[in-house]
Design an enzyme around this catalytic site. Structure first.
Site, short mmCIF file in Angstrom:
data_model
loop_
_atom_site.label_atom_id
_atom_site.label_comp_id
_atom_site.label_asym_id
_atom_site.label_seq_id
_atom_site.Cartn_x
_atom_site.Cartn_y
_atom_site.Cartn_z
N CYS A 76 0.82 -1.21 0.00
CA CYS A 76 0.00 0.00 0.00
C CYS A 76 0.85 1.26 0.00
O CYS A 76 1.80 1.39 0.79
CB CYS A 76 -0.91 -0.01 1.23
SG CYS A 76 -2.03 1.40 1.30
N CYS A 178 -7.22 1.25 -1.11
CA CYS A 178 -7.08 0.45 0.11
C CYS A 178 -7.15 -1.01 -0.29
O CYS A 178 -8.01 -1.41 -1.09
CB CYS A 178 -8.20 0.79 1.10
SG CYS A 178 -8.13 -0.21 2.62
N CYS A 427 -10.48 -12.16 21.50
CA CYS A 427 -9.74 -11.26 20.59
C CYS A 427 -8.63 -10.54 21.34
O CYS A 427 -7.97 -9.66 20.78
CB CYS A 427 -10.70 -10.26 19.95
SG CYS A 427 -11.56 -9.21 21.13
#
Length: 469
Positions: A76, A178, A427
């Site tokens: 990116c 993106c 998480c």
């Protein structure tokens, strides 16, 4: 008297490890740890410190004397400014290794829990274009690069549609491409920005709280259905209709086009009315023949393909034979509950968010699953002895709490009812480690499986099976 500058420069320092929150670790000559925000283990660098604490420094690598063999070229062009993919300059196999290491270190060092052999982390089949949900912000004063600032030239068009600069609530980085969401995500975002600019639609100014266009949310799920939601700061029927009709004309395959008028200080939509302009008010994800309705406010795992792997591991760890009563704590929209229901006698789901429970009930009806029940409320207040007495003693409990982990009262209730097996999906392995330590006297960790849900980032999910000692 001038304040003494306490910043230091350390030269020729080797980066020795990866740490929390995407930072790497080095050791200063005085023995303190340095957390470095832009280096890879194996790099040899000069470090400019940015913060000094009693036990550590924070810093930035300013010169690279040797580049690590773990480095790769970021895909990116926004890498280094956008804070979304902090590990994009590290090879994927190394990202996986450090994620697994973090899980093991947290549970053994923080939780001081004995572990069985850790199953190798489950990699994501796709390392880019894996997110089904993206949120972008409009701004009339986009973030300028140093080159732009130093050029001395006046920049007339400061419009941006992109991401917040890390730690800066009012600074938006304009995004060209993106690599996190599949097409037509970039095309939709870029065409909306161009059309809005050409037609004089005002981009939002967060500091002054003025403007028209506020945020853009895109959901693209594995079924191919697309949801677009535009958030406006105030109503202007002509301008709103102009933009929404343009979006429909350019992208006629959009499943759900919605909008919100939000004039309050923050841009969260959970307390706002969402209005469906075209199509359905939801899109549908599919998993093993089950269909899950996702509306604008729904929580759903943002990596659809890897969520399926996570749920399969969870179901496998639960070891269901068809005779068990299962409690699914922090059930969200009931995805796990419904996914395991066909192998259970009955599943009870509990969740604090009323809208999520509404989705769970609707999805269960839609999927013709009649052995699940869902209840809403604060977990520590709902999951009580009276609740157990009413709904039955579970043989298996699945728990998937938010990042803060389980409340101590919930852990205490688990110990009180003492189910045969607990499957803990997390998480945040640090708070998971804390909870496992509280359960350790009664339960032994018999299986552990890290899962990579978010390639190019430091985030990692972890699934643990606990069985009574």
């Amino acid at each position: 008297m001038a304040r003494k500058n306490k910043r230091k420069v350390f030269e020729q320092i080797e980066i020795i490890d990866a740490g929390a929150k995407g930072k790497s670790i080095a050791k200063a000559p005085d023995g303190k740890v340095i957390f470095v925000n832009n280096a890879v283990p194996g790099d040899v660098v000069d470090i400019q410190t940015t913060k000094k604490r009693k036990a550590f420094y924070e810093g930035t690598a300013t010169a690279f004397h040797k580049e690590s063999d773990k480095r790769v070229s970021p895909k990116c062009t926004h890498f280094g400014t956008c804070g979304g993919c902090k590990w994009q300059f590290m090879g994927y196999e190394h990202q996986l290794a450090y994620k697994q290491q973090e899980v093991v270190n947290n549970i053994t060092r923080l939780g001081k829990v004995e572990l069985p052999e850790v199953t190798p982390i489950a990699p994501s089949a796709t390392q880019f274009y894996y997110r089904n949900k993206m949120e972008f912000s409009f701004s009339d004063s986009r973030w300028l690069s140093l080159d732009e600032i130093n050029s001395g030239q006046e920049i007339e068009n400061r419009n941006a549609l992109g991401f917040h600069i890390p730690g800066m609530w009012d600074k938006i980085l304009d995004i060209d491409t993106c690599h996190l969401q599949e097409d037509p995500s970039n095309e939709i975002r870029n065409k909306i920005k161009t059309f809005a600019t050409e037609n004089g639609l005002e981009f939002y100014n967060a500091r002054q709280q003025k403007g028209f266009l506020r945020t853009l949310m895109l959901r693209i799920v594995s079924t191919g259905e697309i949801m677009v939601l535009v958030q406006f700061f105030h109503e202007d029927v002509a301008k709103r209709t102009l933009l929404l009709d343009y979006i429909l004309a350019e992208f006629p395959t959009i499943t759900s086009l919605q909008y919100v008028i939000n004039g309050k200080g923050n841009d969260t939509i959970y307390d706002q009315e969402v209005i469906c302009y075209h199509g359905k008010s939801y899109i549908e994800e599919e998993m093993e023949g089950l269909r899950f309705k996702i509306n604008a406010k729904s929580f759903y795992q943002t990596n659809s393909k890897q969520a399926y792997e996570l749920y399969k591991i969870t179901r496998d760890f639960a070891g269901l034979t068809g005779n068990e009563l299962v409690y699914d704590l922090y059930t969200g929209t009931g995805t796990i509950a419904q996914f395991v229901a066909k192998k259970a006698k009955k599943v009870i789901g509990v969740e604090a968010v009323p809208e999520a429970i509404e989705d769970a009930k609707a999805n269960a009806t839609h999927n013709q699953i009649d052995n699940v029940e869902f209840y809403v409320g604060d977990m520590k207040k709902v999951f009580t002895a009276d609740f157990i007495a009413t709904h039955g003693q579970p043989e298996v409990v699945i728990t998937d709490p938010p990042r803060d982990g389980m409340h101590k009262d919930v852990v205490a209730q688990l110990l009180a009812i003492s189910p045969e097996r607990i499957v803990y999906v997390s998480c945040n392995s640090a708070t998971q480690a804390r909870d496992l330590a509280l359960l350790d006297a009664t339960y032994k960790v018999t299986k552990i499986q890290p899962v990579d849900m978010f390639p190019q980032t430091h985030h990692v999910e972890n699934v643990v099976l606990l069985e009574k000692r």
